[in-house]
Design a protein around this motif. Structure first.
Motif, PDB file in Angstrom:
ATOM      1  N   SER A  12      44.965 -45.983 -75.201  1.00 32.18           N
ATOM      2  CA  SER A  12      44.665 -46.948 -74.173  1.00 32.18           C
ATOM      3  C   SER A  12      43.857 -47.885 -74.690  1.00 32.18           C
ATOM      4  CB  SER A  12      44.354 -46.182 -72.849  1.00 32.18           C
ATOM      5  OG  SER A  12      42.906 -45.371 -72.978  1.00 32.18           O
ATOM      6  N   PHE A  16      44.674 -51.959 -75.341  1.00 33.88           N
ATOM      7  CA  PHE A  16      43.996 -52.939 -74.927  1.00 33.88           C
ATOM      8  C   PHE A  16      43.544 -54.052 -75.954  1.00 33.88           C
ATOM      9  CE2 PHE A  16      39.538 -54.567 -73.601  1.00 33.88           C
ATOM     10  CZ  PHE A  16      39.804 -55.433 -72.633  1.00 33.88           C
ATOM     11  N   ASN A  20      45.026 -58.041 -76.741  1.00 32.64           N
ATOM     12  CA  ASN A  20      44.024 -59.090 -76.504  1.00 32.64           C
ATOM     13  C   ASN A  20      43.887 -59.997 -77.934  1.00 32.64           C
ATOM     14  OD1 ASN A  20      42.683 -59.530 -73.389  1.00 32.64           O
ATOM     15  ND2 ASN A  20      42.827 -57.307 -74.159  1.00 32.64           N
ATOM     16  N   PRO A 107      37.611 -58.766 -72.793  1.00 32.45           N
ATOM     17  CA  PRO A 107      38.519 -59.580 -73.788  1.00 32.45           C
ATOM     18  C   PRO A 107      37.848 -60.738 -74.367  1.00 32.45           C
ATOM     19  CG  PRO A 107      39.941 -58.843 -71.749  1.00 32.45           C
ATOM     20  CD  PRO A 107      38.473 -58.567 -71.269  1.00 32.45           C
TER      21      PRO A 107
END
Length: 228
Positions: A12, A16, A20, A107
């Protein structure tokens, strides 16, 4: 396309990071173990930056960092960790990392850190054929190499940038903020200790006695000064 390695065993979190970085224009090479990371580095020698998780199923990110740094001082390295202990941050930097990001992170922070480090890899630097020669040191700004008394000293790209800043400003007291702004960029999110630990690492490489430095001296309460 700018290529970056992401070593993270938690799917996960890796997803992510990948999403980004893709949005920011990077081609991401993924790995979930240290072994996979080295395999990918072999397949993709044009990787310029590596993000390494500290906790891995087959090793730890510090060891991966050491091995990458031994084989290629030009790869930018960011440690990714959930730990908040001061010693872990220092350990990562002293093993050769250029920066660290502590989970959780945004991010914007991720891409800013990666962008700042990617600029330090020399991929967007205008070539300058000159040399800086001071005392026993010769800094070749075309090849981005340093020699001391004719012996080559292997530097990371961040260490090279710090060394060039010092040699461009002999005898000038430079604050930690000056060093961060010049080397990492004014949009850098990190802490002042990043400069301190990188300079400690640089002293180990260039000083005759790192515990009693004579080339990079400390200006107490302010920063550092280069002098011969």
């Amino acid at each position: 396309m700018r290529k970056i390695l992401v070593l993270e065993d938690e799917t996960s979190i890796r997803s992510f990071v990948v999403i980004n970085l893709n949005r920011a224009g990077y081609e991401v090479i993924e790995a979930g173990t240290g072994a996979e990371a080295f395999e990918q580095l072999g397949k993709h020698p044009d990787i310029k930056v590596a993000i390494l998780d500290v906790m891995l199923p087959d090793t730890d990110g510090f060891e991966v960092c050491r091995k990458i740094r031994t084989s290629d001082p030009n790869v930018g390295i960011i440690m990714l960790t959930a730990r908040t202990q001061e010693m872990d941050k220092v350990t990562g930097l002293m093993t050769g990392a250029d920066d660290y990001i502590t989970k959780p992170f945004s991010p914007a922070e991720l891409t800013a850190r990666v962008d700042a480090l990617y600029r330090r890899t020399g991929t967007v630097e205008v070539v300058d054929s000159s040399e800086l020669i001071q005392g026993p040191f010769r800094l070749n700004t075309k090849n981005r190499t340093l020699e001391k008394s004719g012996e080559r000293i292997k530097l990371t790209q961040v260490e090279y940038s710090i060394m060039k800043m010092f040699m461009d400003n002999p005898g000038t007291a430079l604050s930690r903020e000056d060093i961060l702004n010049t080397v990492w960029g004014r949009d850098y999110f990190g802490e002042l200790k990043i400069a301190d630990v990188n300079i400690r690492r640089l002293r180990i490489k260039i000083e005759d006695d790192p515990t009693n430095p004579t080339f990079i001296t400390t200006v107490w309460g302010f920063g550092y000064k280069w002098g011969l």
